[in-house]
Design an enzyme around this catalytic site. Structure first.
Site, short mmCIF file in Angstrom:
data_model
loop_
_atom_site.label_atom_id
_atom_site.label_comp_id
_atom_site.label_asym_id
_atom_site.label_seq_id
_atom_site.Cartn_x
_atom_site.Cartn_y
_atom_site.Cartn_z
N LYS A 152 -13.20 -10.62 4.86
CA LYS A 152 -11.63 -9.46 4.37
C LYS A 152 -13.06 -8.34 3.81
O LYS A 152 -13.41 -8.35 3.68
CB LYS A 152 -11.21 -10.02 2.94
CG LYS A 152 -10.64 -8.74 2.53
CD LYS A 152 -9.25 -9.21 2.94
CE LYS A 152 -8.65 -7.44 2.22
NZ LYS A 152 -6.76 -7.64 3.35
N LYS A 176 -3.17 -10.40 -2.64
CA LYS A 176 -1.87 -9.74 -3.19
C LYS A 176 -0.43 -10.48 -2.72
O LYS A 176 0.10 -11.05 -3.83
CB LYS A 176 -1.11 -8.30 -4.06
CG LYS A 176 -0.92 -7.68 -2.56
CD LYS A 176 -0.20 -6.82 -3.09
CE LYS A 176 1.29 -6.91 -1.86
NZ LYS A 176 0.61 -6.52 -0.73
N GLY A 215 0.74 -1.33 -0.29
CA GLY A 215 -0.61 0.03 -0.15
C GLY A 215 0.63 1.47 0.11
O GLY A 215 0.20 2.41 -0.60
N ASN A 216 2.01 1.21 0.99
CA ASN A 216 2.38 2.44 0.89
C ASN A 216 3.61 3.07 -0.54
O ASN A 216 3.67 4.15 -0.48
CB ASN A 216 3.46 2.78 2.27
CG ASN A 216 4.85 0.96 1.89
OD1 ASN A 216 4.40 0.28 1.75
ND2 ASN A 216 5.99 1.61 2.36
N LYS A 255 1.89 -11.89 3.97
CA LYS A 255 3.83 -12.10 3.56
C LYS A 255 4.11 -13.36 3.69
O LYS A 255 4.46 -13.71 2.75
CB LYS A 255 3.87 -10.37 4.44
CG LYS A 255 2.84 -9.45 3.62
CD LYS A 255 3.67 -7.85 3.56
CE LYS A 255 2.87 -7.42 4.22
NZ LYS A 255 1.84 -7.05 2.56
P1 ADP Z 1 0.96 -3.61 2.59
O1 ADP Z 1 -0.08 -2.62 2.19
O2 ADP Z 1 2.71 -3.17 2.36
O3 ADP Z 1 0.88 -4.98 1.58
P2 ADP Z 1 -0.12 -4.05 5.29
O4 ADP Z 1 -0.53 -3.08 5.94
O5 ADP Z 1 -1.31 -5.57 4.83
O6 ADP Z 1 1.28 -4.28 3.88
O7 ADP Z 1 1.31 -5.31 6.40
C1 ADP Z 1 2.27 -4.66 6.78
C2 ADP Z 1 1.99 -4.23 8.42
O8 ADP Z 1 1.72 -5.49 8.94
C3 ADP Z 1 3.51 -3.34 9.29
O9 ADP Z 1 2.79 -2.38 9.18
C4 ADP Z 1 2.74 -3.68 10.22
O10 ADP Z 1 1.72 -2.70 10.66
C5 ADP Z 1 1.97 -4.96 10.48
N1 ADP Z 1 2.72 -6.01 11.36
C6 ADP Z 1 1.87 -7.02 11.57
N2 ADP Z 1 2.62 -7.78 12.00
C7 ADP Z 1 3.68 -7.85 11.85
C8 ADP Z 1 4.76 -8.53 12.56
N3 ADP Z 1 4.95 -9.63 13.02
N4 ADP Z 1 5.51 -7.57 12.48
C9 ADP Z 1 6.03 -6.89 11.41
N5 ADP Z 1 4.85 -5.80 11.19
C10 ADP Z 1 3.60 -6.66 11.59
MG MG Z 2 -1.16 -1.64 3.85
#
Ligand code: ADP
Ligand code: MG
Length: 327
Positions: free
Chosen positions: A127, A210, A9-10, A272
Site C-alpha cells: 500500500k 477504511k 477523501g473528498n 469499495k
Molecule cells: P475515496 O478517497 O473516496 O475513498 P478513492 O479515490 O480511493 O476513493 O476511489 C474513488 C475513485 O476510484 C474514483 O474517483 C475513480 O477515479 C476510481 N475508480 C477506479 N475504478 C473505477 C470504476 N470501475 N468505477 C468508478 N470509479 C473507479
Molecule cells: Mg481518494
C-alpha cells in the site's frame, strides 16, 4: 434505519486533494450537510472516514523534523488523525444539526482494529503512502528499514502493509452509544491497527483499508445499509474508456462477476466493491457506492451503485461477538 456511512477523501480535503487545516474544515462542513439530512430523516448513524492525505501530512512532518524529533509510527498517525478529524466532524455536524433545530449527542471514538500478525500483508507491503520522492531518498529510507517502490515517471513511494481488518475492538461501546441515540464517529482511517500482545494489544506500523473496516463494523453494529460516499456517483464498467457504463442496482453474484472481469482498480474502487459485497454477504440489506451529495438517495436505494444480496437478508440479528472476527 441504522446506517454505516464511510466518508472518502473528498469529504475531508479540497477538490485538488490539498489538506491544510482550513481545507479540511471546509470540506467537512460541506459533508455534514448530507449527513445532517440523514439524521433529520430519522436514521441512526455510525460514521467512518479515510485519513490518507492527513497521514501524508504527518509523514512529511516526520521527515522535516527528523533531525530533532523521532518520527511517529503509523499507529500513532492513525490515532492522531482520528482525533483531529473526529473533533472537526463532531463540531461541524453539531453546527449543521443545530441549524435544523436538532440536538443530538455526537461522539468521536478513538478506535482500534485488530489485525492478524500472520497476515501475508506484513511480509509483502504494497500500500503506497506519503509523497513521491527520488530514488536517492528512497534508498536512504530503505537503509532505515522502510520499503520503497519505484512507480516509474512519478518517482518512488513508501509502501506499507495493509492487513485485513479482523475486529473493531470498540464495537460493543459503539453499539451502546448508538442504542442510546448518539451519532458515532468511529474507526477513522480503518481503525488504529493493533495486534494482540500478552494481556492486551499493541499498535503496529501498518494501515488498514477504511472501506473493508466499514463493512466489518457495519455488520457488527447491525447496520442495514452500508454506504460508501466517494467522489463518483457510480462504480462503472469500462472505467477510463469511452464507453463507461454506470452500474445501478445489481445483485451480489453479478457484481462478483464484474470483479472477476477486473473492472475495479485495486487501490481505489476495488476495496469499495469488496466492502459492499462482504457487507451483503454478512447479512446487510444493501451496500451502496455513490457520491457524497447523493447520500440520502443512496441510503434509500434510489441512487448510486446499489448491491443487494442474492437471497434477501430478512430478520437478521445483530451479533456483537462478531464470529468472523475470530476466524
Ligand atoms: P475515496 O478517497 O473516496 O475513498 P478513492 O479515490 O480511493 O476513493 O476511489 C474513488 C475513485 O476510484 C474514483 O474517483 C475513480 O477515479 C476510481 N475508480 C477506479 N475504478 C473505477 C470504476 N470501475 N468505477 C468508478 N470509479 C473507479
Ligand atoms: Mg481518494
Amino acid at each position: 434505519m441504522r446506517v454505516l456511512v464511510a466518508l472518502g477523501g473528498n469529504a475531508m480535503t479540497a477538490p485538488d486533494g490539498s489538506a491544510s487545516a482550513d481545507d479540511q474544515r471546509k470540506a467537512i462542513a460541506e459533508s455534514c450537510r448530507p449527513l445532517a439530512e440523514l439524521v433529520e430523516a430519522g436514521h441512526e448513524l455510525v460514521i467512518t472516514h479515510g485519513n490518507g492525505p492527513q497521514v501524508g501530512n504527518i509523514l512529511r512532518k516526520n521527515e522535516l523534523a527528523a533531525h530533532e524529533l523521532p518520527p511517529v509510527s503509523l499507529d500513532w498517525c492513525g490515532a492522531q488523525t482520528q482525533g483531529t478529524l473526529g473533533f472537526t466532524i463532531v463540531n461541524q455536524l453539531e453546527k449543521e444539526l443545530s441549524r435544523r433545530g436538532i440536538t443530538r449527542s455526537i461522539v468521536a471514538l478513538i478506535t482500534r482494529t485488530r489485525v492478524d500478525p500472520e497476515d501475508p500483508a506484513f511480509a509483502d507491503p504494497v500500500k503506497p503512502i506519503g509523497q513521491y520522492r527520488d530514488e536517492e531518498y528512497a534508498r536512504a529510507m530503505g537503509e532505515h528499514g522502510q520499503h520503497w517502490k519505484d512507480f516509474g515517471a512519478k518517482g518512488w513511494r513508501r509502501v506499507v502493509p495493509s492487513p485485513v481488518p479482523q475486529e473493531v475492538l470498540e464495537t460493543a461501546t459503539i453499539i451502546s452509544l448508538v442504542d442510546q441515540g448518539s451519532l458515532v464517529v468511529a474507526a477513522g482511517g480503518g481503525g488504529i491497527p493493533v495486534i494482540r500482545d500478552g494481556d492486551g494489544v499493541r499498535g503496529v506500523d501498518a494501515v488498514i483499508d477504511k472501506d473493508l473496516t466499514a463493512a466489518r463494523l457495519g455488520h457488527s453494529v447491525g447496520a442495514e445499509v452500508l454506504i460508501i460516499a466517494t467522489d463518483v456517483e457510480h462504480a462503472v464498467i469500462g472505467y477510463g474508456t469511452r464507453d463507461e457504463q454506470p452500474i445501478d442496482a445489481i445483485g451480489a453474484e453479478a457484481m462478483r462477476a464484474l470483479v472477476d472481469e477486473g473492472h475495479f482498480a485495486s487501490g481505489s474502487m476495488g476495496p469499495k466493491v469488496a466492502a459492499v459485497l462482504q457487507f451483503v454477504a454478512d447479512g446487510g440489506t444493501r451496500g451502496v457506492i455513490t457520491s457524497l451529495h447523493r447520500l440520502a438517495e443512496g441510503v434509500a436505494g434510489d441512487a448510486g451503485t446499489i448491491v443487494t444480496p442474492d437471497t434477501p437478508n430478512i430478520g437478521r440479528t445483530r451479533n456483537t461477538l462478531d464470529p468472523r472476527g475470530t476466524e
